[in-house]
Design a protein around this motif. Structure first.
Motif, mmCIF file in Angstrom:
data_model
loop_
_atom_site.group_PDB
_atom_site.id
_atom_site.type_symbol
_atom_site.label_atom_id
_atom_site.label_comp_id
_atom_site.label_asym_id
_atom_site.label_seq_id
_atom_site.Cartn_x
_atom_site.Cartn_y
_atom_site.Cartn_z
ATOM 1 N N PRO A 42 -6.265 -9.181 11.255
ATOM 2 C CA PRO A 42 -6.540 -9.226 9.816
ATOM 3 C C PRO A 42 -5.389 -9.821 9.013
ATOM 4 C CG PRO A 42 -5.798 -7.032 10.407
ATOM 5 C CD PRO A 42 -5.822 -7.818 11.691
ATOM 6 N N MET A 43 -4.327 -10.286 9.697
ATOM 7 C CA MET A 43 -3.170 -10.807 8.986
ATOM 8 C C MET A 43 -3.507 -12.141 8.320
ATOM 9 S SD MET A 43 -1.109 -8.377 9.446
ATOM 10 C CE MET A 43 0.524 -8.955 9.020
ATOM 11 N N PRO A 44 -2.855 -12.451 7.184
ATOM 12 C CA PRO A 44 -3.260 -13.607 6.359
ATOM 13 C C PRO A 44 -3.280 -14.940 7.090
ATOM 14 C CG PRO A 44 -1.793 -12.181 5.117
ATOM 15 C CD PRO A 44 -1.815 -11.639 6.516
ATOM 16 N N LEU A 45 -2.246 -15.255 7.876
ATOM 17 C CA LEU A 45 -2.232 -16.566 8.526
ATOM 18 C C LEU A 45 -3.325 -16.669 9.586
ATOM 19 C CD1 LEU A 45 -1.050 -19.369 8.898
ATOM 20 C CD2 LEU A 45 0.658 -18.389 10.450
ATOM 21 N N SER A 46 -3.508 -15.606 10.355
ATOM 22 C CA SER A 46 -4.558 -15.635 11.376
ATOM 23 C C SER A 46 -5.930 -15.817 10.730
ATOM 24 C CB SER A 46 -4.535 -14.345 12.202
ATOM 25 O OG SER A 46 -3.345 -14.257 12.965
ATOM 26 N N ARG A 47 -6.164 -15.154 9.609
ATOM 27 C CA ARG A 47 -7.444 -15.306 8.910
ATOM 28 C C ARG A 47 -7.615 -16.732 8.391
ATOM 29 N NH1 ARG A 47 -10.161 -10.962 6.776
ATOM 30 N NH2 ARG A 47 -10.290 -11.883 4.687
ATOM 31 N N LEU B 194 -2.912 -13.935 -0.465
ATOM 32 C CA LEU B 194 -1.553 -13.821 -0.953
ATOM 33 C C LEU B 194 -0.810 -12.859 -0.038
ATOM 34 C CD1 LEU B 194 -2.282 -13.445 -4.790
ATOM 35 C CD2 LEU B 194 -1.647 -15.524 -3.542
ATOM 36 N N ALA B 195 0.470 -13.115 0.172
ATOM 37 C CA ALA B 195 1.276 -12.269 1.043
ATOM 38 C C ALA B 195 2.567 -11.903 0.321
ATOM 39 C CB ALA B 195 1.586 -12.987 2.355
ATOM 40 N N GLY B 196 3.041 -10.697 0.587
ATOM 41 C CA GLY B 196 4.253 -10.215 -0.051
ATOM 42 C C GLY B 196 5.322 -9.853 0.953
ATOM 43 N N PRO B 197 6.411 -9.240 0.490
ATOM 44 C CA PRO B 197 7.538 -8.934 1.379
ATOM 45 C C PRO B 197 7.175 -8.018 2.543
ATOM 46 C CG PRO B 197 8.136 -8.694 -0.931
ATOM 47 C CD PRO B 197 6.661 -8.862 -0.892
ATOM 48 N N ASP B 198 6.184 -7.155 2.345
ATOM 49 C CA ASP B 198 5.876 -6.163 3.379
ATOM 50 C C ASP B 198 4.761 -6.606 4.325
ATOM 51 O OD1 ASP B 198 7.754 -4.510 2.185
ATOM 52 O OD2 ASP B 198 6.261 -3.605 0.833
ATOM 53 N N THR B 199 4.163 -7.774 4.067
ATOM 54 C CA THR B 199 2.976 -8.173 4.836
ATOM 55 C C THR B 199 3.261 -8.249 6.321
ATOM 56 O OG1 THR B 199 2.174 -9.462 2.943
ATOM 57 C CG2 THR B 199 1.201 -9.938 5.093
ATOM 58 N N TYR B 200 4.405 -8.827 6.685
ATOM 59 C CA TYR B 200 4.716 -9.025 8.109
ATOM 60 C C TYR B 200 5.856 -8.134 8.591
ATOM 61 C CZ TYR B 200 1.541 -13.003 8.167
ATOM 62 O OH TYR B 200 0.418 -13.792 8.105
ATOM 63 N N GLN B 201 6.098 -7.007 7.904
ATOM 64 C CA GLN B 201 7.189 -6.124 8.305
ATOM 65 C C GLN B 201 6.766 -5.080 9.336
ATOM 66 O OE1 GLN B 201 10.412 -6.574 7.497
ATOM 67 N NE2 GLN B 201 9.571 -8.446 6.571
ATOM 68 N N GLY B 202 5.482 -4.856 9.448
ATOM 69 C CA GLY B 202 5.023 -3.862 10.409
ATOM 70 C C GLY B 202 5.014 -4.401 11.830
ATOM 71 N N VAL B 203 4.456 -3.591 12.741
ATOM 72 C CA VAL B 203 4.350 -4.012 14.140
ATOM 73 C C VAL B 203 3.388 -5.189 14.227
ATOM 74 C CG1 VAL B 203 3.679 -3.304 16.462
ATOM 75 C CG2 VAL B 203 4.812 -1.670 14.934
ATOM 76 N N PRO B 204 3.815 -6.351 14.748
ATOM 77 C CA PRO B 204 2.935 -7.527 14.792
ATOM 78 C C PRO B 204 1.749 -7.297 15.721
ATOM 79 C CG PRO B 204 4.958 -7.946 16.010
ATOM 80 C CD PRO B 204 5.152 -6.635 15.309
ATOM 81 N N ASP B 205 0.596 -7.762 15.295
ATOM 82 C CA ASP B 205 -0.611 -7.581 16.101
ATOM 83 C C ASP B 205 -0.968 -8.819 16.913
ATOM 84 O OD1 ASP B 205 -1.430 -9.307 14.131
ATOM 85 O OD2 ASP B 205 -3.196 -8.145 13.524
#
Length: 444
Positions: free
Chosen positions: A106-111, A120-131
Motif C-alpha cells: 500500500p506504499m505510495p511508490l508501489s501504488r 502525497l508522502a510525508g516524513p513518516d511514510t517510509y520510516q516504518g518496517v519496509p514491506d
C-alpha cells in the motif's frame, strides 16, 4: 561535477529557490504546455525527461525522481536530479536498478508503479518496517535527500503503466497540496504518452533492422577483387526501411551488383525492399539478359504484384574476360550515379544509362538503356544510396562533389577503411535517411 560525482545539468544560471507558494491556474497551464512542447520536440527520451525536470526544478521542488518500468517488467531509477545553490545536479549515486514492483504494497511508490493512484508522502511514510524492496529504496532516497514532503504520481501511457515520477521538497517547509498532485498527474500522463510512442518506434526500428540484417547478403569472393559494404540506419527510429545493397555470382560467369532504395521510411518500406530484392535476384539469376531488360521486367512485375510505389536502383554486371579485363555493364533507374576512382585519384561519375525510376506503368516514357565500360586496373567503384549525399541544408550537387573529393583523397586506403571514412566524412550531419554503400576495388 558536484560533491556526489553527479553531472551538473546545463541550464540557466543558478537562482535562489523561490518562496513556497501554489501555482496559479494560468501558471499550471503554462507548465503543462511547456512540458508537452519539450516532449514532442525531442526524439531522444533522455533529453526530453531532463528538460521536463528542468521545468519543475526548482519551481515546484528540490528533487525530481523518475522511475521507469521496462518492457520486461524490470524497474530502474532512471533519473534523480537535485536543485541546489549551483543549479541542477544529476545524482547518479541514487540511480540504478530497483526491486520488482510489489503487487500488494500500500506504499505510495508501489501504488504509483502499479498505476493505482497518486499520493502525497510525508516524513513518516517510509520510516516504518519496509514491506518491499521498493520501500527500502524509497526510504534510502528520503534519508539521503532529506525529503520532508513528496508528491508521487504514475507515468501512464495509453495502454500501460511505464513508471512513476516523484517530486520532493527538503529545503522548504510547505507541503505539497492536492492541486500540486493533480498537476503532477497531468505531467505523468504526458510523459507516459511520449514514452509509449518512443517505445513503439523503437520496436518498429528493431523489427526493420532485424529484417534488414537477415536480408543484406554476405558478399561473394572474387579472385583479386576487394569488396565491402555498409548499412547505416536512420537516426530517427521512425525513419528506417528501404535502402539495400546486393552482390551475387551469376551462372553465366558475371557477378551482379545492386544498390537500391524503396521510397518510404517505415516498416512497409523495409518489407517492400525485401520483395524487390528477392524478385531482382530471381530475374537476374534465371535470365541472361542485358541489365536494362531485367530492370524493365522488374518494373512490370512490381506494379502488378507488389504494393511498392516507387524505387530507384542500379543493376550492374561485373565480368572478367579471358585476357584479364574487367568490364562493367549497368543500367540505372533514377538512382544517384556510381562513382569510379582511378588509382591515381582521378574520378568519374557513371551517368550513362540513367532511366526513369521504377513504379511507372508500362510502357516507359523513356526507353531504358545499358552502358558498358572497361574498368582500369586498381580502380575503385562506389555504389551508394541518396542518404550519403542528400541533405536539407545543401544542394545535391554539393553532396556529390563532397563524395567525389573525399573518395579521391581516400583511394589509397584499404576498402574497409575507405568505406568507414567515406561515411564519416560525407554523410550529412542532418541526415534523416538510412544509407547503403557498396565498394569494390579491382586487382592490378
Amino acid at each position: 561535477m558536484n560533491d556526489t560525482g553527479g553531472e551538473v545539468l546545463a541550464g540557466p544560471a543558478p537562482a535562489p529557490l523561490p518562496p513556497p507558494r501554489s501555482l496559479s491556474e494560468l501558471e499550471r497551464l503554462a507548465l503543462l504546455a511547456d512540458t508537452t512542447a519539450q516532449l514532442i520536440s525531442n526524439h531522444d527520451v533522455d533529453v526530453s525527461l531532463r528538460r521536463v525536470v528542468q521545468l519543475v526544478l526548482p519551481r515546484l521542488a528540490d528533487w525530481a525522481v523518475i522511475d521507469l518500468i521496462t518492457d520486461k517488467g524490470d524497474v530502474a531509477r532512471h533519473l534523480v536530479v537535485q536543485a541546489g545553490p549551483d543549479g541542477l545536479s544529476l545524482r547518479e549515486d541514487l540511480q540504478g536498478p530497483m526491486p520488482p514492483v510489489s503487487v500488494a504494497s500500500p506504499m505510495p511508490l508501489s501504488r504509483a508503479l502499479r498505476g493505482v493512484a497518486s499520493n502525497l508522502a510525508g516524513p513518516d511514510t517510509y520510516q516504518g518496517v519496509p514491506d518491499s524492496g521498493i520501500a527500502v529504496e524509497q526510504r534510502r532516497l528520503f534519508q539521503v535527500a532529506g525529503i520532508k514532503t513528496a508528491a508521487i504520481a504514475p507515468i501512464r501511457g495509453p495502454h500501460e503503466v511505464l513508471g512513476a515520477i516523484t517530486l520532493g521538497r527538503s529545503d522548504r517547509p510547505q507541503g505539497f497540496t492536492t492541486a500540486d498532485l493533480a498537476l503532477l498527474q497531468d505531467m505523468g500522463r504526458r510523459i507516459g504518452l511520449a514514452l509509449e510512442n518512443a517505445r513503439h518506434f523503437q520496436r518498429q526500428r528493431q523489427v526493420a533492422e532485424t529484417m534488414q540484417r537477415y536480408l543484406l547478403p554476405q558478399l561473394p569472393r572474387l579472385p583479386g577483387v576487394e569488396m565491402t559494404a555498409r548499412y547505416l540506419s536512420a537516426p530517427d527510429a521512425s525513419y528506417v526501411g528501404g535502402d539495400w545493397y546486393d552482390a551475387f555470382p551469376l551462372p553465366f560467369g558475371d557477378t551482379a551488383l545492386v544498390i537500391g532504395d524503396v521510397v518510404g521510411h517505415d516498416l512497409e518500406a523495409a518489407a517492400g525492399m525485401a520483395q524487390m530484392r528477392n524478385m531482382l535476384r530471381a530475374f537476374t539469376w534465371s535470365q541472361d539478359r542485358p541489365t536494362h531488360h531485367t530492370i524493365q521486367h522488374l518494373n512490370e512485375a512490381m506494379t502488378q504484384i507488389t504494393d511498392v510505389r516507387m524505387t530507384t536502383m542500379i543493376l550492374a554486371r561485373l565480368g572478367l574476360d579471358a585476357a584479364g579485363t574487367w568490364t562493367l555493364r549497368w543500367s540505372s533507374a533514377g538512382h544517384p550515379p556510381p562513382l569510379l576512382i582511378g588509382r591515381d585519384g582521378l574520378t568519374r561519375f557513371l551517368t550513362e544509362a540513367n532511366g526513369m525510376f521504377l513504379g511507372l506503368p508500362a510502357p516507359s516514357p523513356r526507353p531504358r538503356t545499358e552502358a558498358r565500360l572497361t574498368l582500369p586496373a586498381q580502380s575503385t567503384l562506389v555504389l551508394y544510396t541518396d542518404g550519403l549525399v542528400e541533405s536539407r541544408r545543401r544542394p545535391l550537387d554539393d553532396g556529390l562533389e563532397s563524395l567525389r573529393r573525399h573518395a579521391a583523397s581516400l583511394v589509397h586506403r584499404d576498402v574497409d577503411d575507405f568505406a568507414d571514412q567515406l561515411l564519416h566524412r560525407v554523410r550529412p550531419h542532418d541526415n534523416d535517411d538510412d544509407v547503403a554503400l557498396l565498394v569494390l576495388r579491382l586487382p592490378s
